[in-house]
Each structure stands twice: as structure tokens, then as C-alpha cells.
Scaffold this motif. Structure first.
Motif, short mmCIF file in Angstrom:
data_model
loop_
_atom_site.label_atom_id
_atom_site.label_comp_id
_atom_site.label_asym_id
_atom_site.label_seq_id
_atom_site.Cartn_x
_atom_site.Cartn_y
_atom_site.Cartn_z
N GLY A 157 0.77 -1.27 -0.03
CA GLY A 157 0.13 -0.06 0.05
C GLY A 157 0.81 1.24 0.09
O GLY A 157 0.55 2.22 -0.64
N ALA A 158 2.00 1.16 0.83
CA ALA A 158 2.67 2.41 0.80
C ALA A 158 3.68 2.74 -0.30
O ALA A 158 3.85 3.68 -0.69
CB ALA A 158 3.62 2.43 2.19
N LEU A 161 2.09 3.75 -4.28
CA LEU A 161 2.18 5.47 -4.46
C LEU A 161 3.56 5.81 -4.88
O LEU A 161 3.95 6.81 -5.67
CB LEU A 161 1.40 6.05 -3.47
N LEU A 180 12.74 7.87 0.65
CA LEU A 180 11.25 8.22 1.03
C LEU A 180 10.68 7.31 1.79
O LEU A 180 9.65 7.51 2.57
CB LEU A 180 10.77 8.35 -0.41
N LEU A 181 10.70 5.94 1.48
CA LEU A 181 10.06 5.06 1.91
C LEU A 181 10.24 4.65 3.50
O LEU A 181 9.35 4.51 4.41
CB LEU A 181 10.18 3.65 1.22
N LEU A 184 8.48 6.55 6.60
CA LEU A 184 7.01 6.38 6.48
C LEU A 184 6.72 4.73 7.11
O LEU A 184 5.52 4.69 7.42
CB LEU A 184 6.45 6.51 5.01
N PHE A 218 -2.85 0.56 9.51
CA PHE A 218 -1.85 1.23 8.57
C PHE A 218 -2.12 0.99 7.01
O PHE A 218 -2.05 1.94 6.15
CB PHE A 218 -0.64 0.74 8.92
N VAL A 221 -4.88 3.20 5.93
CA VAL A 221 -4.69 4.56 5.75
C VAL A 221 -3.83 4.85 4.50
O VAL A 221 -4.03 5.75 3.80
CB VAL A 221 -3.90 5.12 7.05
N THR A 222 -2.89 3.74 4.22
CA THR A 222 -2.00 4.44 3.13
C THR A 222 -2.76 3.90 1.75
O THR A 222 -2.61 4.79 1.15
CB THR A 222 -0.65 3.01 3.16
N ALA A 225 -5.28 6.94 1.33
CA ALA A 225 -4.45 8.32 1.02
C ALA A 225 -4.10 7.88 -0.46
O ALA A 225 -4.18 8.88 -1.32
CB ALA A 225 -3.15 8.60 1.88
N SER A 226 -3.37 6.81 -0.85
CA SER A 226 -2.81 6.66 -2.07
C SER A 226 -3.97 6.81 -3.31
O SER A 226 -3.68 7.49 -4.20
CB SER A 226 -2.32 5.21 -2.41
#
Lengths: 236, 246
Positions: A157-158, A161, A180-181, A184, A218, A221-222, A225-226
Motif C-alpha cells: 500500500g505504501a 504510490l 522516501l520509503l 514512512l 496502517f 490509511v496508506t 491516501a494513495s
């Protein structure tokens, strides 16, 4: 009138599902044709497991260290492999075609499904390799399976995106996704390691309730948001 | 045709209209307020507790930094969303300025926390850093800000794409942040108040300390606002001079 609306709604949903499924199938077929991502990641996982074995020798490991090593390996494999889904489209110049034929949410759903499958296989293989080579003793296999599945879902999921983001910022290359990853994913890593420890210790599902709920939250949410943000990355 | 394009460009980056008189009132007000907070923080009598002793005064500085950082993060997220909706570069400039100032407050928060922990929690072991969930999650939060700036520098040449991509990252981070700062630290063992098994802040803080603490929070958020608006105007002026010069 009302029934007409309803059919058009169902038609649209069916259309959307068909589009997302087509993107997923395309990725799967391409992957099965070359088996590039899968074989790279499996070899990476095995190589890292062997390096860990060399380093440790036959010293006994605590379950904290075992689970942390397991998830660090999975995390790096995910950072290596999952970014590819979108970079590949940019490299092949197929982005415009996809944009022309499908809506952004279909592309996201298809890619997410493919990434979940990929990271799921990867997590399973890593856990298997650890079980076989490090002599992992699993007290509650069902709980461990649930933790691995939820962890893979949150990870995919994270990463999906951010993979799309990285494909836009192609100058950064591979290291950028890692930078970046990882911050998070700290919450995911913390809960997943703690839940895996509990699974190794062989507790009941109820004792790991907090961690499992955090993981579900989690992933939810990810992915939400994506879905909301993906249009801005994909278009323009 | 060309002059039109140029006016359009300079229109986009025109510095925000400021009432200078009001700005000076706000700035001087914040500075006077913080001076009073500082004087109160060091001069007022507080209860002396073992180990904690006078380090308790760090409460007035360490904790407000996090409030100011969260305010900065909220402002940055708000303007990132605004940039995605409107595509106006001024919103992007605002998001970056807020993130920069927020990072500064976060760094000061980490350092004040480290010093405080060294002379209370880790007095006997002499450690500067040990695993405490809140501390580690705050460090992860700063890494997210760092990643945001790295992402921006990777897209240096393309302002439109840079603004869009970094805004998406910032909003994604906003979505994950509650886990970092609120969910996990409450599930784990920590020496911070409000963690598992510890009394909450409201139960252990003496009323006399609240007299300074709450004004201090307001003062540092005000300081954030002054620094942030200054940076926004400076960035807008800089962009305008670049446009003029080219």
C-alpha cells in the motif's frame, strides 16, 4: 429511470473492475514472460539470508533479532522491487497508452494488486528461508501467517504510490525510493516485528490484538491516501 | 504576446500583500511575549523533585517545540493540498517555507530532549541516546522532512512537477504521521508521560508550571508564524527578481 441509473452504476463498476483487472493481468503476464522481478528478488532474499548465516554462524539468536532481520530483509527487497512497476512503464514509454485507455484509479488498483501478490510471495519465501536455514521455531503459525499477510498489504500500500512518485522523479534513481520509503514505514516495521515475536512465542490471536489492529489501520490509511493522491501523480 | 506571458509569470510570484504596520505589531508582540515567558521560565519558583530538580524547567522549551513543529506540519500539509487543487506556485512556496521552519523546531526539540534525558533518565549510564519510542518516532518524523527536501532537490529543474510530486509526498506523510506520534508511542514502554503505565501530563504537572507552559506553547507557535511569513515573503521576492532578471 431509477433502474436505468442502477444499471449504469453497475455497468460502471463492472467497467472499472475489468479495467483494473486488465492492468493487473498485463503486469502479471509481462512478469511471467521475463520473470525478472521475481527471480531478482528471490535471489536477493536468499543471498541476504546466506550472508546473515555466515555472519552469525551457529550462535543462538533471540526471537527479537530473528524477527528484526526477517523484516529488514523483506523491507529492502520491497524497496528494490516494488518501485519497478511504474519505472518500467516510463522506460517502455507505455505511460501515455495507459493514460489514454484507463482511468488513474484502475491503474492504481491493478498495480496495487500486482504488488501485493509480489510482496506476498516474497514475504512467504523469506519466512520459509529463515525457517529452514535459521531454524525458526514458530509457536503460532496461523498468527504468523496473518502478520505476514497484513505486513505485505501495508508494505504494498505504501510502496505503490511512492513507486509512482519515483517514476516521475527519475533523476533520483534507486536510492531515492529507500530514503522516501523507510521513515514512512517505521510504524509498520515496529508493529510487524512485535507481532512476529508474539507469533514465534506462540501466543493466541487475542494477545496480539493491538499490533494486528495497527497493521490493519496502517494498510487502510496508506491505501486510502494513495487512492486520493494518485490522480495528481499520474496525470500531467 | 511575450509581454503578456511575462506579466502573467510575475503575477504568479508576486509577494503577498502585507500591512507592514500590522506585521511589526505582531512580530514585536511575539518577541515581547517570549521575553516574558523566558523570564518567568527561569525566575519563578517551582517544586523541587528528586532527580528532576531544576531540569523540570525544560518543560517550557522542549514540549512547545513539538507543538510548533506540528503546527508547521499542519500548515505545510494545508498548503500542499491547496497547491494540488489550484496549481498556484505561491501555495508551493508556502508549503516549503512551513516545512523548513518546522524542521528547525523539530531539531531543537530533539536536542533539548536529548540534553534533558542525559541528565535525568540516563544520568547513571551517561547515554545521550537510548531507545525510547517517542524519541525514535520523532527522529523518523524529521527523516520524513529530510526526504521531502531530497525529493524536491531531485526535481530541481521542473518547478511544476516538483511542486506536485513533493506535495503528494507531504500529504502521504500527513496520513501516516498519527501512527508515528500517537498510536505507537502509546502502545510501547516509554519514559515519557502518557505512555503505557505512566501518568498523563495533566496528572503530574504542578499548576505553577502551567502558568508558564501554556503561554510558552502559544509564544513558540507565534515565533513559528513570524519566521514562516518572513520566509514566504523572502522566497516570493527572490522568485520575482529571478523573473525580472531573465
Amino acid at each position: 429511470m431509477k433502474s436505468k441509473d442502477a444499471t449504469s452504476f453497475y455497468a460502471r463498476v463492472a467497467d472499472w473492475v475489468a479495467g483494473a483487472w486488465a492492468v493487473f493481468q498485463k503486469d502479471l503476464r509481462l512478469e511471467l514472460r521475463s520473470r525478472y522481478a521475481l527471480s531478482t528478488l528471490l535471489l536477493f532474499v536468499l543471498a541476504v539470508t546466506l550472508v546473515v548465516l555466515f555472519g552469525i554462524g551457529d550462535a543462538p539468536l533471540t526471537s527479537e533479532i530473528e524477527t528484526t532481520l526477517l523484516w529488514v530483509v523483506v523491507l529492502f527487497a520491497a524497496a528494490l522491487g516494488l518501485g519497478r512497476a511504474f519505472v518500467y512503464e516510463e522506460e517502455q514509454g507505455t505511460v501515455l497508452l495507459l493514460r489514454l485507455h484507463t482511468r488513474p484509479s484502475m491503474v492504481y488498483a491493478g498495480k496495487l494488486l500486482f504488488n501485493v501478490l509480489l510482496i506476498g510471495v516474497l514475504t512467504g519465501v523469506t519466512a520459509g528461508a529463515f525457517w529452514l536455514m535459521l531454524g525458526l521455531e514458530v509457536g503460532a503459525p496461523g498468527l504468523l501467517g496473518a502478520v505476514l499477510a497484513l505486513g505485505a498489504l501495508g508494505l504494498a500500500g505504501a510502496t505503490t504510490l511512492l513507486g509512482a512518485l519515483i517514476a516521475r522523479a527519475s533523476a533520483g534513481g534507486g536510492a531515492l525510493l529507500t530514503v522516501l520509503l523507510f521513515p514512512l514505514l517505521t510504524p509498520l516495521l515496529v508493529s510487524v516485528v512485535s507481532a512476529s515475536q508474539k507469533a514465534l512465542a506462540g501466543v493466541a490471536f487475542g494477545a496480539a490484538r493491538e499490533e494486528l489492529l495497527t497493521l490493519v489501520g496502517f494498510a487502510g490509511v496508506t491505501i486510502t491516501a494513495s487512492v486520493l493522491l494518485f490522480d495528481y501523480v499520474w496525470e500531467g | 504576446m511575450a509581454p503578456l506571458a511575462q506579466t502573467e509569470l510575475s503575477e504568479k510570484v508576486r509577494p503577498p500583500q502585507v500591512n507592514l504596520r500590522r506585521y511589526r505589531w505582531v512580530r514585536n508582540g511575539v518577541l515581547a511575549w517570549l521575553t516574558m515567558v523566558l523570564a518567568g521560565a527561569f525566575l519563578l519558583k517551582i517544586p523541587r523533585l528528586r532527580i528532576l530538580e531544576h531540569t523540570a524547567r525544560n518543560l517550557y522549551f522542549h514540549v512547545p517545540m513539538w507543538f510548533a513543529m506540528m503546527a508547521a506540519f499542519a500548515v505545510a500539509g494545508y498548503h500542499a493540498a491547496g497547491f494540488l487543487r489550484s496549481g498556484r506556485r505561491a501555495r508551493d512556496v508556502r508549503a516549503v517555507a512551513a516545512a523548513r521552519v518546522g524542521t528547525l523546531f523539530g531539531l531543537v526539540g530533539i536536542v533539548t530532549g536529548m540534553v534533558w534525558a542525559r541528565f535525568t533518565w540516563y544520568q547513571s549510564s551517561g547515554l545521550w541516546w537510548n531507545f525510547d519510542p517517542k524519541q525514535t518516532m520523532a527522529a523518523a518524523q524529521l527523516l520524513i522532512f529530510g526526504a521531502y527536501f531530497v525529493l524536491r532537490s531531485a526535481l530541481g529543474g521542473q518547478p511544476e512537477k516538483r511542486g506536485r510530486v513533493s506535495a503528494v509526498y507531504l500529504l502521504f506523510a500527513v496520513a501516516v504521521m498519527p501512527f508515528l506520534l500517537y498510536v505507537l508511542p502509546r502502545q510501547m514502554q516509554s519514559l515519557h508521560p502518557g505512555a503505557e503505565g505512566n501518568p498523563a501530563f495533566s496528572e503530574i504537572t504542578h499548576p505553577i508550571m502551567r502558568v508558564i507552559f501554556y503561554p510558552s506553547v502559544a509564544g513558540f507557535i507565534g515565533l513559528f508564524w513570524v519566521l514562516y511569513t518572513q520566509r514566504v515573503r523572502a522566497a516570493a521576492l527572490e522568485m520575482r527578481s529571478v523573473v525580472r532578471g531573465s
